[in-house]
Every structure is written in structure tokens, then in C-alpha cells.
Design a protein around this motif. Structure first.
Motif, mmCIF file in Angstrom:
data_model
loop_
_atom_site.group_PDB
_atom_site.id
_atom_site.type_symbol
_atom_site.label_atom_id
_atom_site.label_comp_id
_atom_site.label_asym_id
_atom_site.label_seq_id
_atom_site.Cartn_x
_atom_site.Cartn_y
_atom_site.Cartn_z
ATOM 1 N N ALA A 36 0.834 -1.209 0.000
ATOM 2 C CA ALA A 36 0.000 0.000 0.000
ATOM 3 C C ALA A 36 0.870 1.261 0.000
ATOM 4 C CB ALA A 36 -0.918 -0.011 1.221
ATOM 5 N N LEU A 37 1.965 1.231 0.757
ATOM 6 C CA LEU A 37 2.887 2.372 0.799
ATOM 7 C C LEU A 37 3.516 2.600 -0.581
ATOM 8 C CD1 LEU A 37 4.461 4.524 2.402
ATOM 9 C CD2 LEU A 37 6.124 2.744 3.001
ATOM 10 N N PHE A 38 3.912 1.525 -1.222
ATOM 11 C CA PHE A 38 4.492 1.629 -2.570
ATOM 12 C C PHE A 38 3.482 2.225 -3.548
ATOM 13 C CE2 PHE A 38 4.947 -0.358 -6.780
ATOM 14 C CZ PHE A 38 6.187 0.130 -7.140
ATOM 15 N N ALA A 39 2.242 1.721 -3.509
ATOM 16 C CA ALA A 39 1.215 2.186 -4.439
ATOM 17 C C ALA A 39 0.901 3.673 -4.233
ATOM 18 C CB ALA A 39 -0.057 1.355 -4.270
ATOM 19 N N LEU A 40 0.747 4.096 -2.982
ATOM 20 C CA LEU A 40 0.435 5.496 -2.705
ATOM 21 C C LEU A 40 1.599 6.420 -3.068
ATOM 22 C CD1 LEU A 40 -1.519 5.411 0.690
ATOM 23 C CD2 LEU A 40 -2.368 6.188 -1.521
ATOM 24 N N SER A 41 2.822 5.969 -2.780
ATOM 25 C CA SER A 41 3.998 6.796 -3.091
ATOM 26 C C SER A 41 4.167 6.965 -4.593
ATOM 27 C CB SER A 41 5.257 6.169 -2.484
ATOM 28 O OG SER A 41 5.157 6.083 -1.076
ATOM 29 N N PHE A 62 10.507 18.168 -2.707
ATOM 30 C CA PHE A 62 9.422 17.435 -2.041
ATOM 31 C C PHE A 62 9.518 15.939 -2.305
ATOM 32 C CE2 PHE A 62 5.248 15.488 -2.595
ATOM 33 C CZ PHE A 62 4.615 15.762 -1.401
ATOM 34 N N TYR A 63 10.016 15.575 -3.490
ATOM 35 C CA TYR A 63 10.021 14.170 -3.899
ATOM 36 C C TYR A 63 11.141 13.346 -3.276
ATOM 37 C CZ TYR A 63 6.446 15.002 -7.460
ATOM 38 O OH TYR A 63 5.276 15.280 -8.117
ATOM 39 N N ILE A 64 12.080 13.968 -2.582
ATOM 40 C CA ILE A 64 13.190 13.202 -1.993
ATOM 41 C C ILE A 64 12.655 12.135 -1.034
ATOM 42 C CG2 ILE A 64 15.246 13.319 -0.516
ATOM 43 C CD1 ILE A 64 15.691 16.178 -1.566
ATOM 44 N N GLY A 65 11.792 12.555 -0.117
ATOM 45 C CA GLY A 65 11.199 11.605 0.832
ATOM 46 C C GLY A 65 10.353 10.558 0.140
ATOM 47 N N VAL A 66 9.663 10.946 -0.931
ATOM 48 C CA VAL A 66 8.834 9.993 -1.683
ATOM 49 C C VAL A 66 9.711 8.911 -2.303
ATOM 50 C CG1 VAL A 66 7.260 9.724 -3.642
ATOM 51 C CG2 VAL A 66 7.080 11.742 -2.160
ATOM 52 N N TYR A 67 10.853 9.309 -2.878
ATOM 53 C CA TYR A 67 11.772 8.334 -3.474
ATOM 54 C C TYR A 67 12.303 7.351 -2.419
ATOM 55 C CZ TYR A 67 11.904 11.280 -7.676
ATOM 56 O OH TYR A 67 11.571 11.996 -8.796
ATOM 57 N N VAL A 68 12.634 7.881 -1.248
ATOM 58 C CA VAL A 68 13.131 7.015 -0.169
ATOM 59 C C VAL A 68 12.068 5.987 0.218
ATOM 60 C CG1 VAL A 68 13.875 6.939 2.242
ATOM 61 C CG2 VAL A 68 14.731 8.749 0.737
ATOM 62 N N LEU A 69 10.816 6.434 0.351
ATOM 63 C CA LEU A 69 9.744 5.529 0.766
ATOM 64 C C LEU A 69 9.384 4.535 -0.322
ATOM 65 C CD1 LEU A 69 7.425 7.966 2.764
ATOM 66 C CD2 LEU A 69 9.032 6.269 3.657
ATOM 67 N N ILE A 70 9.496 4.921 -1.588
ATOM 68 C CA ILE A 70 9.275 3.961 -2.677
ATOM 69 C C ILE A 70 10.331 2.855 -2.607
ATOM 70 C CG2 ILE A 70 9.430 3.639 -5.181
ATOM 71 C CD1 ILE A 70 8.110 6.378 -5.515
ATOM 72 N N GLY A 71 11.598 3.261 -2.419
ATOM 73 C CA GLY A 71 12.678 2.277 -2.336
ATOM 74 C C GLY A 71 12.515 1.332 -1.163
ATOM 75 N N ILE A 207 0.479 8.674 3.576
ATOM 76 C CA ILE A 207 1.745 8.006 3.259
ATOM 77 C C ILE A 207 2.640 7.936 4.494
ATOM 78 C CG2 ILE A 207 3.873 8.209 1.900
ATOM 79 C CD1 ILE A 207 2.201 9.361 -0.349
ATOM 80 N N VAL A 208 2.745 9.042 5.220
ATOM 81 C CA VAL A 208 3.562 9.063 6.438
ATOM 82 C C VAL A 208 2.982 8.110 7.487
ATOM 83 C CG1 VAL A 208 4.331 10.487 8.372
ATOM 84 C CG2 VAL A 208 4.458 11.382 6.047
ATOM 85 N N ALA A 209 1.651 8.073 7.601
ATOM 86 C CA ALA A 209 1.007 7.170 8.569
ATOM 87 C C ALA A 209 1.314 5.709 8.242
ATOM 88 C CB ALA A 209 -0.504 7.408 8.580
ATOM 89 N N LEU A 210 1.239 5.353 6.957
ATOM 90 C CA LEU A 210 1.567 3.981 6.545
ATOM 91 C C LEU A 210 3.032 3.660 6.799
ATOM 92 C CD1 LEU A 210 -0.371 3.511 3.173
ATOM 93 C CD2 LEU A 210 -0.686 2.191 5.267
ATOM 94 N N ALA A 211 3.902 4.624 6.513
ATOM 95 C CA ALA A 211 5.339 4.408 6.715
ATOM 96 C C ALA A 211 5.653 4.182 8.190
ATOM 97 C CB ALA A 211 6.133 5.596 6.174
ATOM 98 N N MET A 212 5.055 4.962 9.075
ATOM 99 C CA MET A 212 5.317 4.804 10.501
ATOM 100 C C MET A 212 4.722 3.499 11.031
ATOM 101 S SD MET A 212 7.232 7.274 10.992
ATOM 102 C CE MET A 212 7.490 6.982 12.745
#
Length: 244
Positions: A36-41, A62-71, A207-212
Motif C-alpha cells: 500500500a505504501l508503494f502504491a500510494l507513493s 518534495f520528492y526526496i522523501g517519496v523516493y526514499v519511501l518507494i525504495g 503516506i507518512v502514517a503507513l510508513a510509521m
């Protein structure tokens, strides 16, 4: 001695089985959250209108954090299968490797969330970038492109200038109609920097909620894996002592 040993061994096997299958279930849940985190990111990164706004405002940091979470979401999807296999096989080496990946996953998800929030919340690094870009557009609002960008943002978001309608006065520019409410005719009080930041917060909140949540599961899985390792070692020691 044999009866006592058999009862203790049976109890230990039940405990190992309980921990093993609980860990297996937690890994399935972690895989679902990572997916789900991958799909939303990916959706946030690929959303055309949102991407265009960030490009125009020169705020693609802004996308730096998004790239980290996708990886990290891709890695965690793969690692979840390792966790399932290592738990079912009761392999201590694989479990130790899995513990290491969970520690890495926790650190990475927290870091990725922190970076994403650093570029999407109030009083973050995003706001100075937006302020510079928007004030530049206000200062050159007599040009077609600048006027187009300001109109698009101010009408869609419901804001005026970078920090408010006084930006136009400070920069000696006429107040455009896009800065006014179409019903009351009054100028929007809030500046576009704050309004855009709130808009970005809404985009990144889930996205942040899913990551945490995934980071929390990393900790739980690491602890349970370590407990399983200790239980398997104890079982092996008991079997070794019994053979003697």
C-alpha cells in the motif's frame, strides 16, 4: 527424567509454534502495508497535476522523501517473504539476517517520513522555496506566463500572493481578480504559501502514517524474531543434553 523432559520439550515446541506463526502473520500484514505504501507513493509521484505544480514552483525537493519511501517499500515487500521463510524453517542464521533487515527498515522508514514531512508541513523547508517562487511570479505578474501560474494557483486553492494580498501592494502590482472570492468579492486573506503547504500535508498524511506503521511492524517483527532465535537455540540445547 524422560517424562519431565518430554513435557518440557512439548511446551517449548508449542511456544515456538505460537511465536513462529504469529511472526508469519505479522510478515503478511507488513507485506500488505509495504504494498500500500508503494502504491500510494508511486501515485503521488506520478500524479500529473501535482507534479506540474511542483515543477512550476521549483519545489521538487518534495520528492526526496517519496523516493526514499518507494525504495524502502520495495525492499520491505521482498524482506517480508524472507521473514515468512526464516520463521517457518526456524533457521537461526536467516532469522538474524531478517532482524538486521528489520532494523534497517525501521531506520529507513523513519528517515523517509522525516524527509517527506520536512518538505510538506508548516514551518518546513518547503515554505521558503514556495515563498521565493510565488513572490517572483507576483513581481512579474504583468507577463502572460506568471499571470497564468498565479491565476491557476489562486483560483484553485483560494489564496492570494505568497503571504497575502499585501504582496501585490509591496511589489507594486495590481490585485488580480483571481485573488478575490467570486461570491463576496473580497480578497483572499491567506497567502498561497500556507494554503499550498496545507494542501501538500493532506497529500502526504496517509503516506507518512503507513510508513510509521510499517516502521512499528519492523520493530515488532525484529523482537519476535530474536525471541524465536532464543527459543530455537534452547530447543537445540535441550535435544543435545538429552542425547548425552
Amino acid at each position: 527424567m524422560g517424562i519431565g523432559y518430554g513435557a518440557a520439550e512439548e511446551q517449548l515446541e508449542k511456544q515456538i509454534g505460537c511465536v513462529k506463526y504469529t511472526l508469519f502473520c505479522f510478515n503478511i500484514v507488513a507485506w500488505m502495508i509495504a504494498t500500500a505504501l508503494f502504491a500510494l507513493s508511486v501515485w503521488l509521484r506520478a500524479e500529473p497535476g501535482f507534479n506540474d505544480w511542483l515543477r512550476i514552483l521549483e519545489a521538487q525537493s518534495f520528492y526526496i522523501g517519496v523516493y526514499v519511501l518507494i525504495g524502502i517499500s520495495i525492499i520491505m515487500m521482498a524482506v517480508s517473504f524472507l521473514g515468512c521463510l526464516s520463521a517457518l524453517m526456524e533457521n537461526t542464521l536467516a532469522l538474524f539476517v531478517f532482524v538486521g533487515t528489520q532494523i534497517f527498515g525501521f531506520i529507513a522508514t523513519v528517515a523517509g517520513s522525516a524527509v517527506l514531512m520536512q518538505f510538506s508541513t508548516m514551518n518546513s523547508s518547503l515554505q521558503p522555496l514556495l515563498n521565493v517562487s510565488l513572490r517572483g511570479f507576483v513581481a512579474t505578474s504583468e507577463y502572460t506566463y506568471s499571470n497564468y501560474v498565479l491565476t491557476m494557483i489562486q483560483e484553485n486553492i483560494g489564496c492570494c500572493g505568497a503571504s497575502g494580498p499585501w504582496d501585490y501592494l509591496d511589489l507594486r502590482q495590481p490585485l488580480p481578480s483571481s485573488c478575490r472570492d467570486t461570491v463576496s468579492g473580497n480578497a483572499f486573506f491567506n497567502g498561497c504559501v500556507d494554503e499550498l503547504t496545507w494542501f501538500f500535508e493532506g497529500k502526504t498524511g496517509w503516506i507518512v502514517a503507513l510508513a510509521m506503521t510499517l516502521g512499528l511492524l519492523n520493530v515488532i517483527c525484529a523482537v519476535m524474531s530474536f525471541v524465536l532465535v532464543q527459543a530455537v537455540k534452547k530447543e537445540e540445547e535441550q535435544a543435545s543434553n538429552y542425547r548425552r
